[in-house]
Design a protein around this motif. Structure first.
Motif, PDB file in Angstrom:
ATOM      1  N   ASP A   6       1.190  -0.717  -5.095  1.00 31.22           N
ATOM      2  CA  ASP A   6       0.225  -1.957  -5.503  1.00 31.22           C
ATOM      3  C   ASP A   6       0.442  -3.300  -4.273  1.00 31.22           C
ATOM      4  O   ASP A   6       1.011  -2.877  -3.249  1.00 31.22           O
ATOM      5  CB  ASP A   6      -0.342  -2.223  -7.166  1.00 31.22           C
ATOM      6  CG  ASP A   6       0.772  -2.812  -7.188  1.00 31.22           C
ATOM      7  OD1 ASP A   6       1.683  -3.577  -6.476  1.00 31.22           O
ATOM      8  OD2 ASP A   6       1.439  -3.113  -8.548  1.00 31.22           O
ATOM      9  N   LEU A 260       2.670   4.790 -13.326  1.00 26.80           N
ATOM     10  CA  LEU A 260       1.541   5.757 -13.760  1.00 26.80           C
ATOM     11  C   LEU A 260       1.234   6.726 -15.317  1.00 26.80           C
ATOM     12  O   LEU A 260       2.293   7.474 -15.150  1.00 26.80           O
ATOM     13  CB  LEU A 260       1.131   6.096 -12.162  1.00 26.80           C
ATOM     14  CG  LEU A 260       1.249   5.435 -11.490  1.00 26.80           C
ATOM     15  CD1 LEU A 260       0.936   6.118 -10.050  1.00 26.80           C
ATOM     16  CD2 LEU A 260       0.056   4.072 -11.598  1.00 26.80           C
ATOM     17  N   LEU A 270      -3.772   3.734 -14.672  1.00 34.21           N
ATOM     18  CA  LEU A 270      -3.178   2.738 -14.059  1.00 34.21           C
ATOM     19  C   LEU A 270      -2.436   1.302 -14.915  1.00 34.21           C
ATOM     20  O   LEU A 270      -1.348   0.616 -14.540  1.00 34.21           O
ATOM     21  CB  LEU A 270      -3.821   1.424 -13.366  1.00 34.21           C
ATOM     22  CG  LEU A 270      -4.722   2.264 -11.936  1.00 34.21           C
ATOM     23  CD1 LEU A 270      -5.062   1.854 -11.404  1.00 34.21           C
ATOM     24  CD2 LEU A 270      -3.489   2.961 -10.934  1.00 34.21           C
ATOM     25  N   CYS A 271      -2.883   1.520 -16.099  1.00 31.84           N
ATOM     26  CA  CYS A 271      -2.128   0.322 -16.964  1.00 31.84           C
ATOM     27  C   CYS A 271      -2.659   1.380 -18.664  1.00 31.84           C
ATOM     28  O   CYS A 271      -3.309   2.489 -18.571  1.00 31.84           O
ATOM     29  CB  CYS A 271      -2.433  -0.716 -16.763  1.00 31.84           C
ATOM     30  SG  CYS A 271      -1.799  -2.259 -18.729  1.00 31.84           S
ATOM     31  N   GLN A 300      -6.643   4.620  -5.564  1.00 32.94           N
ATOM     32  CA  GLN A 300      -7.130   3.529  -6.803  1.00 32.94           C
ATOM     33  C   GLN A 300      -6.112   2.214  -6.866  1.00 32.94           C
ATOM     34  O   GLN A 300      -6.288   1.688  -7.660  1.00 32.94           O
ATOM     35  CB  GLN A 300      -6.988   4.483  -8.195  1.00 32.94           C
ATOM     36  CG  GLN A 300      -8.374   5.896  -7.476  1.00 32.94           C
ATOM     37  CD  GLN A 300      -9.346   4.480  -8.250  1.00 32.94           C
ATOM     38  OE1 GLN A 300      -9.031   3.454  -9.025  1.00 32.94           O
ATOM     39  NE2 GLN A 300     -10.792   4.459  -7.380  1.00 32.94           N
ATOM     40  N   LEU A 301      -4.482   2.723  -6.457  1.00 34.07           N
ATOM     41  CA  LEU A 301      -3.604   1.992  -6.870  1.00 34.07           C
ATOM     42  C   LEU A 301      -3.660   0.321  -5.932  1.00 34.07           C
ATOM     43  O   LEU A 301      -3.109  -0.743  -7.010  1.00 34.07           O
ATOM     44  CB  LEU A 301      -2.417   2.518  -5.668  1.00 34.07           C
ATOM     45  CG  LEU A 301      -1.400   2.704  -6.858  1.00 34.07           C
ATOM     46  CD1 LEU A 301      -0.483   1.583  -7.933  1.00 34.07           C
ATOM     47  CD2 LEU A 301      -2.103   3.916  -7.429  1.00 34.07           C
ATOM     48  N   LYS A 304      -4.903  -2.000  -8.964  1.00 33.94           N
ATOM     49  CA  LYS A 304      -4.265  -2.048 -10.136  1.00 33.94           C
ATOM     50  C   LYS A 304      -3.832  -4.026 -10.473  1.00 33.94           C
ATOM     51  O   LYS A 304      -4.104  -4.804  -9.186  1.00 33.94           O
ATOM     52  CB  LYS A 304      -2.279  -1.589  -9.897  1.00 33.94           C
ATOM     53  CG  LYS A 304      -1.371  -1.922 -10.748  1.00 33.94           C
ATOM     54  CD  LYS A 304       0.105  -0.778 -11.231  1.00 33.94           C
ATOM     55  CE  LYS A 304       0.536  -0.840 -12.260  1.00 33.94           C
ATOM     56  NZ  LYS A 304      -0.230  -1.150 -13.781  1.00 33.94           N
ATOM     57  N   LYS A 305      -4.378  -4.037 -11.807  1.00 25.14           N
ATOM     58  CA  LYS A 305      -4.248  -5.907 -11.802  1.00 25.14           C
ATOM     59  C   LYS A 305      -2.077  -5.869 -11.968  1.00 25.14           C
ATOM     60  O   LYS A 305      -1.592  -5.489 -12.632  1.00 25.14           O
ATOM     61  CB  LYS A 305      -4.825  -6.036 -13.669  1.00 25.14           C
ATOM     62  CG  LYS A 305      -5.781  -5.795 -13.277  1.00 25.14           C
ATOM     63  CD  LYS A 305      -7.557  -6.161 -14.315  1.00 25.14           C
ATOM     64  CE  LYS A 305      -8.557  -5.159 -14.596  1.00 25.14           C
ATOM     65  NZ  LYS A 305      -8.838  -5.863 -13.284  1.00 25.14           N
ATOM     66  N   HIS A 308      -1.833  -6.826 -18.053  1.00 22.71           N
ATOM     67  CA  HIS A 308      -1.860  -5.862 -19.048  1.00 22.71           C
ATOM     68  C   HIS A 308      -2.793  -6.711 -19.660  1.00 22.71           C
ATOM     69  O   HIS A 308      -4.210  -6.405 -20.196  1.00 22.71           O
ATOM     70  CB  HIS A 308      -1.031  -4.930 -19.838  1.00 22.71           C
ATOM     71  CG  HIS A 308       0.452  -6.084 -20.569  1.00 22.71           C
ATOM     72  ND1 HIS A 308       0.020  -7.319 -20.991  1.00 22.71           N
ATOM     73  CD2 HIS A 308       1.615  -5.915 -20.235  1.00 22.71           C
ATOM     74  CE1 HIS A 308       1.902  -7.423 -21.498  1.00 22.71           C
ATOM     75  NE2 HIS A 308       2.750  -6.452 -21.300  1.00 22.71           N
TER      76      HIS A 308
END
Length: 326
Positions: A6, A260, A270-271, A300-301, A304-305, A308
């Motif tokens: 990421d 993942l 992703l989370c 998509q990676l 990812k933030k 959380h």
């Protein structure tokens, strides 16, 4: 193919693959009212699972954990293990189970290629076990633990969600158990989900309190292995077993994220929190779609933030952890 990474430099070599969201237990912190199907769900079949595993293996996945719901409710659970085992790039196959079928099938699953197993045992008091899980299956599950130890698994872990006012008094009993038994205890700090704010406020117990107690009693923090995930593991010279703490509210918990998740219906998560998931199933029908699937994963990676956001009280859309494999 390049490994999944990421924008924060985190590499992902661990996939938690859900194969069903059905569960036959009614754990108070997850499914207090039991499982209620939304129509007639169609979970990933063996062909889709094979293509999913193949794609993730091409981009650096080395460990796959087969999850649920309760994954062993799948009649083809042993076949799922064999499908994952057939991919030579996957070095570790694990599962998490409530243990109710384990006594009968532990050796069968081991022979199929399963090597690590996490068994949920939230209390060593049968009455408290029943109160938390809603099922009077303590003796069955403990026979399953014995069967797993006898079958020769590389690692047998016991998962327990710590709950203030319920099983928080069980710690001495758990520790006594592993003094002469080579298992890993995994104490999981209760996480707030969309349906559980009141429950969370009533029963949340900080994992940091358990960590302080362990250090005071002579336990030492182990160096993390590459596939350990987020747990902090502790050893003691006088104990055959280890203790692991999963503390999602600790600072920098997400910095070591290496996993993942794919739901039983084929969505990439992703989370555990904050997002709806990304559809993968349209690219799981044929081996020829693999390059397109891998391109989607890499893309998509990049979204990812960094964290959380549980610290901010944001629990996202996840109603309960059984829905995407915990």
């Amino acid at each position: 193919m390049s490994q999944l990474q990421d924008n924060f430099g985190r590499r992902f070599h661990y996939l938690r693959m859900s194969v069903t969201d059905v569960c036959n237990f009614k754990c108070s912190y997850c499914l207090p009212d039991g499982y209620h199907p939304d129509g007639k769900p169609k979970f990933l079949d063996l062909n889709e699972i094979e293509n999913l595993v193949g794609a993730f293996a091409e981009v650096g996945t080395q460990k796959i954990r087969i999850t649920g719901g309760e994954p062993t409710l799948r009649k083809d659970f042993t076949d799922i293990i064999r499908v994952v085992k057939a991919n030579e790039k996957i070095s570790t196959i694990a599962t998490t189970t409530n243990g109710y079928r384990l006594a009968k099938h532990a050796k069968e699953w081991f022979d199929a290629g399963l090597r690590r197993i996490n068994i949920s045992v939230d209390s060593l008091d049968p009455r408290m076990f029943y109160q938390i899980t809603g099922e009077n299956k303590f003796d069955d599950v403990m026979r399953g633990v014995d069967a797993a130890l006898a079958a020769g698994f590389e690692r047998v872990k016991i998962n327990a969600v710590l709950l203030k006012g319920l099983n928080d008094k069980d710690l001495p009993r758990f520790l006594h158990w592993i003094k002469h038994t080579p298992i890993d205890l995994r104490f999981i700090e209760l996480m707030e989900t969309g349906l559980g704010r009141d429950y969370f406020q009533q029963h949340h117990l900080a994992g940091s309190d358990i960590k302080s107690q362990l250090l005071q009693e002579g336990w030492t923090l182990d160096k993390a292995a590459i596939d350990d995930g987020p747990a902090q593991n502790f050893s003691h010279d006088e104990f055959k077993g280890r203790v692991g703490l999963i503390m999602p509210y600790e600072k920098n918990f997400c910095a070591s994220c290496n996993r993942l998740r794919v739901s039983a219906k084929g969505k990439l998560h992703l989370c555990l929190f904050t997002e709806h998931g990304v559809e993968l199933r349209d690219l799981l029908q044929q081996r020829a779609q693999r390059d397109e699937l891998i391109t989607r994963l890499h893309g998509q990676l990049q979204t990812k933030k960094e964290t959380h956001y549980l610290h901010d009280g944001i629990t996202g859309i996840t109603k309960h952890l059984a829905s995407i494999g915990g």
